[in-house]
Design an enzyme around this catalytic site. Structure first.
Site, PDB file in Angstrom:
ATOM      1  N   HIS A 119       0.711  -1.232  -0.111  1.00  0.00           N
ATOM      2  CA  HIS A 119       0.035   0.023   0.067  1.00  0.00           C
ATOM      3  C   HIS A 119       0.783   1.239   0.120  1.00  0.00           C
ATOM      4  O   HIS A 119       2.091   1.310   0.218  1.00  0.00           O
ATOM      5  CB  HIS A 119      -0.980  -0.238   1.171  1.00  0.00           C
TER       6      HIS A 119
ATOM      7  N   ASP B 168       0.673   5.136   1.690  1.00  0.00           N
ATOM      8  CA  ASP B 168       0.025   5.951   3.010  1.00  0.00           C
ATOM      9  C   ASP B 168      -0.768   7.150   2.311  1.00  0.00           C
ATOM     10  O   ASP B 168       0.153   7.884   1.553  1.00  0.00           O
ATOM     11  CB  ASP B 168       0.960   6.198   3.920  1.00  0.00           C
TER      12      ASP B 168
ATOM     13  N   HIS C  25       4.720   0.129   0.462  1.00  0.00           N
ATOM     14  CA  HIS C  25       5.323  -0.616   1.598  1.00  0.00           C
ATOM     15  C   HIS C  25       4.520  -1.650   1.773  1.00  0.00           C
ATOM     16  O   HIS C  25       3.246  -1.621   1.785  1.00  0.00           O
ATOM     17  CB  HIS C  25       6.000   0.117   2.510  1.00  0.00           C
TER      18      HIS C  25
ATOM     19  N   ARG D 181       4.327   6.654  14.140  1.00  0.00           N
ATOM     20  CA  ARG D 181       4.454   7.086  12.716  1.00  0.00           C
ATOM     21  C   ARG D 181       3.938   8.462  12.460  1.00  0.00           C
ATOM     22  O   ARG D 181       2.822   9.119  13.206  1.00  0.00           O
ATOM     23  CB  ARG D 181       3.779   6.294  11.975  1.00  0.00           C
TER      24      ARG D 181
HETATM   25  C1  SIN Z   1       2.577   1.375   7.775  1.00  0.00           C
HETATM   26  O1  SIN Z   1       1.871   0.867   6.946  1.00  0.00           O
HETATM   27  O2  SIN Z   1       2.495   2.732   7.444  1.00  0.00           O
HETATM   28  C2  SIN Z   1       3.333   0.893   8.740  1.00  0.00           C
HETATM   29  C3  SIN Z   1       4.545   0.135   8.450  1.00  0.00           C
HETATM   30  C4  SIN Z   1       5.084  -0.850   9.361  1.00  0.00           C
HETATM   31  O3  SIN Z   1       4.639  -0.973  10.441  1.00  0.00           O
HETATM   32  O4  SIN Z   1       6.185  -1.276   9.259  1.00  0.00           O
END
Ligand code: SIN
Length: 290
Positions: free
Chosen positions: A117, A119, A265, A280
């Site tokens: 995905h 973000d 990612h 995050r």
């Molecule tokens: C996310 O998907 O933004 C988080 C990535 C993660 O937890 O490694």
């Protein structure tokens, strides 16, 4: 690989490895990701350090910083150097509105982000990047890696004929799609936007494939059936081509900063029944143009 695929890899990798004065950069793969050392992110960075960091970010798309002992204020300050901070949707019940807690406990049946995905791709002005700082990694110190894929290379590795067809199309990104059959959390305002399917990176002007299986639902210029087939084909490109991606193995006190405009990612959920915890911050971007 086909000749045009090898040429694509060369196009994406041909940059002289850059020498920086204030930091050291070691590539994770020739096409995506680098570990950056020589910076203490708990301190205010100088203009020269920030300038070199911006350049390394554009060169490598994903930057990994190890052994960083930072407070929430340090994290917010660092992210703020790259743009306006994006409030979390839905707003967290307490604490700073820009901090998203990424927390997986043994009770979790799944974990957010366990699939390819980007973000914020459903937002009208998608996010520039995200900075994730992990404080706790799964015991006994393995699992929970995050994969990052270079979407410039995903585009460049398509056949010239397919690239030409895709260049004029757009795609719908829908915030509700990521929840599948689950009910979104209370207070979630579901964004829905149309972006070019092939966009140009706002800072480097290089083309990239801007679709992802979590949010992209439809190519409006095609019939329903054609749209499904083309999207499935494009989603499979990321999943089936390891050459596009790097893998970040987390340690406690690692911060990773990635470019949401040109990487997808995938957070790997392979550590049940262990716990993983971090915070995050996402940074606002601007509209994406073909
Ligand atoms: C996310 O998907 O933004 C988080 C990535 C993660 O937890 O490694």
């Amino acid at each position: 690989m086909e000749t045009y695929e090898l040429e694509a890899v060369e196009r994406v990798t041909t940059r002289p490895p850059r020498d920086f004065r204030t930091l050291r950069v070691r590539s994770l793969t020739p096409v995506v990701g680098a570990e950056v050392s020589g910076l203490d992110l708990s301190r205010e960075l100088t203009d020269e350090q920030l300038g070199e960091l911006r350049q390394a970010f554009l060169d490598h798309h994903v930057l990994v910083f190890r052994d960083q002992h930072i407070t929430q204020e340090d994290h917010l300050r660092l992210a703020g150097h790259f743009g306006e901070l994006r409030p979390v949707n839905p707003p967290p019940p307490e604490g700073d509105p820009h901090i998203l807690e990424i927390s997986t406990t043994p009770e979790a049946a799944n974990v957010a982000g366990n699939g390819w995905h980007t973000d914020g791709s459903a937002d009208a002005e998608p996010s520039l990047g995200s900075m994730l700082y992990l404080k706790r990694i799964p015991e006994p110190g393995s699992g929970g890696d995050t994969l990052f894929a270079n979407m410039h290379l995903a585009y460049e590795m398509l056949s010239p004929a397919l690239r030409e067809m895709l260049d004029g199309l757009t795609a719908i990104h829908d915030g509700l799609a990521a929840f599948g059959s689950q009910t979104p959390p209370a207070g979630y305002v579901a964004p829905r936007s149309e972006h070019p399917l092939v966009v140009r990176h706002p800072e480097t002007d290089r083309k990239l494939l801007y679709v992802n299986p979590a949010y992209t639902t439809r190519i409006p210029q095609l019939s329903e059936e054609e749209s499904r087939a083309v999207l499935d084909l494009l989603f499979a490109v990321t999943a089936r081509r390891p050459v596009l991606s790097c893998r970040v193995r987390w340690e406690p006190d690692t911060l990773v900063f990635w470019d949401n405009r040109c990487v997808q990612h995938h957070a790997t959920y392979d550590y049940y029944p262990y716990t993983r915890y971090g915070q995050r911050i996402a940074i606002n971007g601007g509209p994406l143009k073909a």
